[in-house]
Enzyme design. Structure first.
Site, PDB file in Angstrom:
ATOM      1  N   ASP A  24       0.860  -1.189   0.000  1.00  0.00           N
ATOM      2  CA  ASP A  24       0.000   0.000   0.000  1.00  0.00           C
ATOM      3  C   ASP A  24       0.896   1.238   0.000  1.00  0.00           C
ATOM      4  OD1 ASP A  24      -1.974   1.860   0.370  1.00  0.00           O
ATOM      5  OD2 ASP A  24      -2.379   1.324   2.472  1.00  0.00           O
ATOM      6  N   ASN A  26      -0.429   4.610  -0.300  1.00  0.00           N
ATOM      7  CA  ASN A  26      -1.072   5.828   0.212  1.00  0.00           C
ATOM      8  C   ASN A  26      -1.812   5.588   1.518  1.00  0.00           C
ATOM      9  OD1 ASN A  26      -3.061   4.273  -0.850  1.00  0.00           O
ATOM     10  ND2 ASN A  26      -4.169   5.951  -1.843  1.00  0.00           N
ATOM     11  N   ASP A  28      -4.214   3.558   2.738  1.00  0.00           N
ATOM     12  CA  ASP A  28      -5.653   3.373   2.924  1.00  0.00           C
ATOM     13  C   ASP A  28      -5.952   1.899   3.220  1.00  0.00           C
ATOM     14  OD1 ASP A  28      -5.110   2.257   0.495  1.00  0.00           O
ATOM     15  OD2 ASP A  28      -6.602   3.401  -0.640  1.00  0.00           O
ATOM     16  N   ASP A  32      -1.625  -1.116  -3.975  1.00  0.00           N
ATOM     17  CA  ASP A  32      -1.897  -0.307  -5.170  1.00  0.00           C
ATOM     18  C   ASP A  32      -0.714  -0.317  -6.138  1.00  0.00           C
ATOM     19  OD1 ASP A  32      -0.096   1.588  -3.965  1.00  0.00           O
ATOM     20  OD2 ASP A  32      -1.774   2.156  -2.652  1.00  0.00           O
ATOM     21  N   ASP A 101      -4.409  -9.723 -16.377  1.00  0.00           N
ATOM     22  CA  ASP A 101      -5.459 -10.718 -16.288  1.00  0.00           C
ATOM     23  C   ASP A 101      -6.567 -10.318 -17.264  1.00  0.00           C
ATOM     24  OD1 ASP A 101      -6.955 -12.895 -15.051  1.00  0.00           O
ATOM     25  OD2 ASP A 101      -5.705 -12.500 -13.293  1.00  0.00           O
ATOM     26  N   ASP A 203      -8.527 -15.723 -17.811  1.00  0.00           N
ATOM     27  CA  ASP A 203      -9.377 -16.328 -16.795  1.00  0.00           C
ATOM     28  C   ASP A 203     -10.371 -17.319 -17.404  1.00  0.00           C
ATOM     29  OD1 ASP A 203     -10.092 -16.133 -13.919  1.00  0.00           O
ATOM     30  OD2 ASP A 203     -12.049 -15.524 -14.698  1.00  0.00           O
ATOM     31  N   GLU A 259      -6.243 -20.025 -18.283  1.00  0.00           N
ATOM     32  CA  GLU A 259      -6.682 -20.793 -17.126  1.00  0.00           C
ATOM     33  C   GLU A 259      -7.781 -21.737 -17.598  1.00  0.00           C
ATOM     34  OE1 GLU A 259      -8.449 -20.271 -12.617  1.00  0.00           O
ATOM     35  OE2 GLU A 259      -9.396 -19.351 -14.343  1.00  0.00           O
ATOM     36  N   HIS A 331      -3.692 -17.130  -6.342  1.00  0.00           N
ATOM     37  CA  HIS A 331      -4.618 -16.414  -5.463  1.00  0.00           C
ATOM     38  C   HIS A 331      -5.877 -17.221  -5.141  1.00  0.00           C
ATOM     39  CE1 HIS A 331      -6.053 -16.028  -9.487  1.00  0.00           C
ATOM     40  NE2 HIS A 331      -7.210 -15.606  -9.048  1.00  0.00           N
ATOM     41  N   ASP A 332      -6.050 -18.379  -5.771  1.00  0.00           N
ATOM     42  CA  ASP A 332      -7.221 -19.226  -5.505  1.00  0.00           C
ATOM     43  C   ASP A 332      -6.871 -20.441  -4.656  1.00  0.00           C
ATOM     44  OD1 ASP A 332      -8.870 -17.656  -7.124  1.00  0.00           O
ATOM     45  OD2 ASP A 332      -8.469 -18.866  -8.916  1.00  0.00           O
TER      46      ASP A 332
HETATM   47  O1  TEU Z   1     -10.864 -19.118 -11.165  1.00  0.00           O
HETATM   48  C1  TEU Z   1     -11.579 -20.149 -11.736  1.00  0.00           C
HETATM   49  C2  TEU Z   1     -11.511 -21.485 -11.116  1.00  0.00           C
HETATM   50  O2  TEU Z   1     -11.685 -22.436 -11.798  1.00  0.00           O
HETATM   51  C3  TEU Z   1     -11.248 -21.745  -9.678  1.00  0.00           C
HETATM   52  O3  TEU Z   1      -9.985 -21.923  -9.288  1.00  0.00           O
HETATM   53  C4  TEU Z   1     -12.187 -21.005  -8.769  1.00  0.00           C
HETATM   54  O4  TEU Z   1     -11.803 -19.737  -8.496  1.00  0.00           O
HETATM   55  C5  TEU Z   1     -12.437 -21.653  -7.458  1.00  0.00           C
HETATM   56  O5  TEU Z   1     -11.389 -21.369  -6.614  1.00  0.00           O
HETATM   57  C6  TEU Z   1     -12.780 -23.069  -7.524  1.00  0.00           C
HETATM   58  O6  TEU Z   1     -12.709 -23.655  -6.276  1.00  0.00           O
HETATM   59  C7  TEU Z   1     -10.819 -17.875 -11.799  1.00  0.00           C
HETATM   60  C8  TEU Z   1     -10.109 -16.863 -10.922  1.00  0.00           C
HETATM   61  O7  TEU Z   1      -8.786 -17.259 -10.742  1.00  0.00           O
HETATM   62  C9  TEU Z   1     -10.873 -16.711  -9.648  1.00  0.00           C
HETATM   63  O8  TEU Z   1     -10.217 -15.874  -8.735  1.00  0.00           O
HETATM   64  C10 TEU Z   1     -12.235 -16.168 -10.004  1.00  0.00           C
HETATM   65  O9  TEU Z   1     -13.044 -16.155  -8.870  1.00  0.00           O
HETATM   66  C11 TEU Z   1     -12.927 -16.988 -11.079  1.00  0.00           C
HETATM   67  O10 TEU Z   1     -12.074 -17.369 -12.146  1.00  0.00           O
HETATM   68  C12 TEU Z   1     -14.046 -16.195 -11.711  1.00  0.00           C
HETATM   69  O11 TEU Z   1     -13.549 -15.178 -12.503  1.00  0.00           O
HETATM   70 CA    CA Z   2      -3.571   2.110  -1.284  1.00  0.00          CA
END
Ligand code: TEU
Ligand code: CA
Length: 573
Positions: A24, A26, A28, A32, A101, A203, A259, A331-332
């Site tokens: 971060d 700034n 908040d 960013d 993305d 995605d 993906e 991130h998932d």
């Molecule tokens: O993820 C799609 C997906 O197939 C998965 O990994 C899903 O997010 C979930 O975790 C299943 O358990 C992509 C993105 O990476 C995810 O962050 C989004 O939520 C999703 O598409 C929708 O755009």
């Molecule tokens: Ca910020």
């Protein structure tokens, strides 16, 4: 960059940044673009040469930016377009590329296209989304479920119709059958490519083409029986991607990674065989599903090592014409150390081992921020602290199913996407771990307080420096790019070993998944006669412990989660 395509991405190591949680600038409480810019030196010092940014576009953030309301504008909470341009320029000046993305299976329900589309049956955007009438008996168009729970159809009175959303109801699926949709997507892509971005992570791109019959799934729309069965790898997906490649991608020297949940190696070849001109590589999910239990990713099970070996090897063997992407985290996903390693006593050793295992393989490795520190799953103070829509919906479902709270806590701790999304730990001694002076949007992880950048940089044996060596090896050892993979010690219950050879160099990668010391010597490997007689030429390139003997004949055991990379270089004289 405009111009003919090269395959620079085959030599790349990608560092993934979740913008909300990196830095971060700034104060908040939200990461960013200027924050990322201020940390480019860190990424440079790690050696990664490409950054993948999770979505930074205007979005109501129902799914943290995977619901985009304007593809060409930066969400003000991340900064301005000028900030983005400055970030891109500064990254490029360091030789770091940035990929964006691209989320075009669906938009946000706040996107102009959808606001118009839902207003009536006849408007210019009427066919931009997938609208269906109810069945004759008044029931939903089919039984597909949304990934986050509930049906994949939502009713709109203005049209007296349902629209499809494979994810949240705020994420309506675009109608790729409509050529105007495809052209609009192409234009949005050109907008970013003309700015100079270096490619896209696409995605759920395997989901863009739906079966025109919209057949029922063989099950109810429960959490685990979601859209996948009906909508992955649909009939026109390759045609759509070839068109996108011809009209847009082929004019730029960029990389693409799709993906593609629910994709086999045969399907992966269709996406990534260069002759077919679609994508450079895909994110496959099979290895992510090996520990799925009753509630899918929310489970307490562990992936059996035999399954992991079998699966990762299959992808190495079968994608010879294509190209693999290599990942443990994103991130998932929960943190790999907690999931496949030991996030207690042998955290460092098991994090190094997992890194070694992955980075020795053929493909493009991806590192999710904090992985290079060996970050572990955080402990959220309360279930109320989870913010991710998937986790929230899942908690509701489990409560409806009368599962005990202790079980819900355990599976969220193991499986929630928020495990990966907590703020980066720059300095655990600073307020909010040096991420921000303001309370962050998601709680800082106490469990990771000491697993900080500051501590990693001070310790020559840290996971960070191990990753740095792995990245450096990728840049210098051609066998990592051009080798052929063979799984070794297939039936060994605790060791995952393989070799890569390019006819000149042979690289052996030996990884222990045992939490105790186990016997191992180089003679256990099926060495060639020449290698056997040249054991003194073998080089220990890397080990997960600082004191592994350099003379490989002196290795008689593997300590807990020990990993070795051993090179037999070219033909010795
Ligand atoms: O993820 C799609 C997906 O197939 C998965 O990994 C899903 O997010 C979930 O975790 C299943 O358990 C992509 C993105 O990476 C995810 O962050 C989004 O939520 C999703 O598409 C929708 O755009
Ligand atoms: Ca910020």
């Amino acid at each position: 960059m405009k111009g003919p395509q090269t395959d620079w991405w085959k030599n790349s190591v990608v560092y993934q940044i979740y913008p909300q949680s990196f830095q971060d600038s700034n104060n908040d409480g939200i990461g960013d673009l200027n924050g990322i810019r201020s940390r480019l030196d860190y990424i440079e010092s790690l050696g990664a040469d490409t950054i993948w940014l999770n979505p930074i576009y205007v979005s109501p953030l129902v799914d943290n930016g995977y619901d985009i309301a304007d593809y060409r504008a930066i969400n003000p909470m991340y900064g301005t377009m000028e900030d983005f341009d400055a970030l891109l320029a500064e990254a490029h000046a360091k030789g770091i590329r940035i990929i964006m993305d691209l989320v075009v299976n669906h938009t946000s329900d706040q996107h102009d296209w959808f606001i118009q589309s839902k207003s009536s049956r006849d408007n210019p955007y009427s066919d931009f989304y997938i609208w269906k009438d109810a069945k004759e008996d008044g029931s939903l168009p089919n039984n597909w479920g949304s990934t986050f729970g509930g049906p994949a159809w939502t009713y709109v009175p203005e049209r007296d119709q349902y629209y499809l959303h494979c994810f949240a109801k705020e994420q309506p699926d675009l109608n790729w059958e409509n050529p105007a949709v495809r052209e609009a997507v192409n234009d949005d892509m050109r907008f970013w490519l003309d700015k100079g971005v270096d490619g896209f992570r696409m995605d759920v791109i395997s989901v863009i083409s739906k079966d025109p019959a919209f057949p029922d799934n063989d099950g109810r729309y429960t959490y685990t029986k979601s859209y996948y069965m009906g909508a992955s790898n649909g009939p026109r997906v390759h045609e759509f991607l070839q068109e996108m490649n011809e009209k847009v991608l082929s004019h730029y020297d960029v990389m693409t990674v799709g993906e593609t949940p629910n994709t086999t190696t045969d399907q992966a070849l269709l996406y990534t065989d260069p002759e077919r001109k679609e994508l450079n590589m895909i994110f496959q999910f099979e290895h992510m599903h090996l520990d799925y239990g009753k509630y899918g990713k929310f489970s307490v099970e562990r992936a059996p090592l035999a399954d992991l070996k079998e699966n990762l090897s299959k992808w190495q063997y079968n994608l010879e014409q294509g190209w693999n992407s290599l990942y443990w985290n994103n991130h998932d996903q929960p943190r790999a150390v907690s999931r496949y390693g030991d996030d207690g006593k042998y955290r460092v050793e098991s994090a190094k081992m997992l890194g070694t295992l992955l980075h020795g393989m053929k493909g493009t490795p991806y590192i999710y921020m904090g992985e290079e520190l060996g970050q572990i799953n955080p402990v959220f103070p309360s279930l109320d602290d989870y913010q991710d829509i998937e986790t929230r919906c899942f908690i509701d479902l489990l409560r409806e199913n009368n599962e005990p709270e202790s079980f819900i806590r355990e599976v969220c701790h193991n499986g929630s996407r928020d495990n990966a999304r907590v703020p980066m730990v720059w300095d655990g001694d600073q307020p909010n771990h040096g991420f921000s002076s303001h309370e962050p949007w998601l709680p800082c992880s106490k469990a990771n307080q000491e697993i900080s950048v500051k501590n990693a940089l001070k310790d020559p044996d840290s996971v960070f420096y191990h990753y740095r060596k792995l990245i450096a090896l990728r840049k210098t050892l051609p066998v990592l790019r051009d080798g052929t993979y063979t799984l070794l010690l297939e039936d060994h219950p605790q060791i995952f070993a393989y070799k890569q050879t390019d006819g000149s160099d042979t690289l052996y990668v030996i990884c222990s998944f045992a939490d105790g010391t186990i016997p191992f010597s180089i003679q256990d490997l099926p060495l060639s006669n020449q290698e056997k007689s040249n054991l003194n030429h073998a080089q220990l390139l890397l080990s997960g412990y600082p004191d592994t003997p350099q003379e490989i004949e002196k290795i008689h055991s593997l300590r807990p989660y020990e990993s070795l990379m051993i090179l037999f270089p070219g033909q010795p004289d």
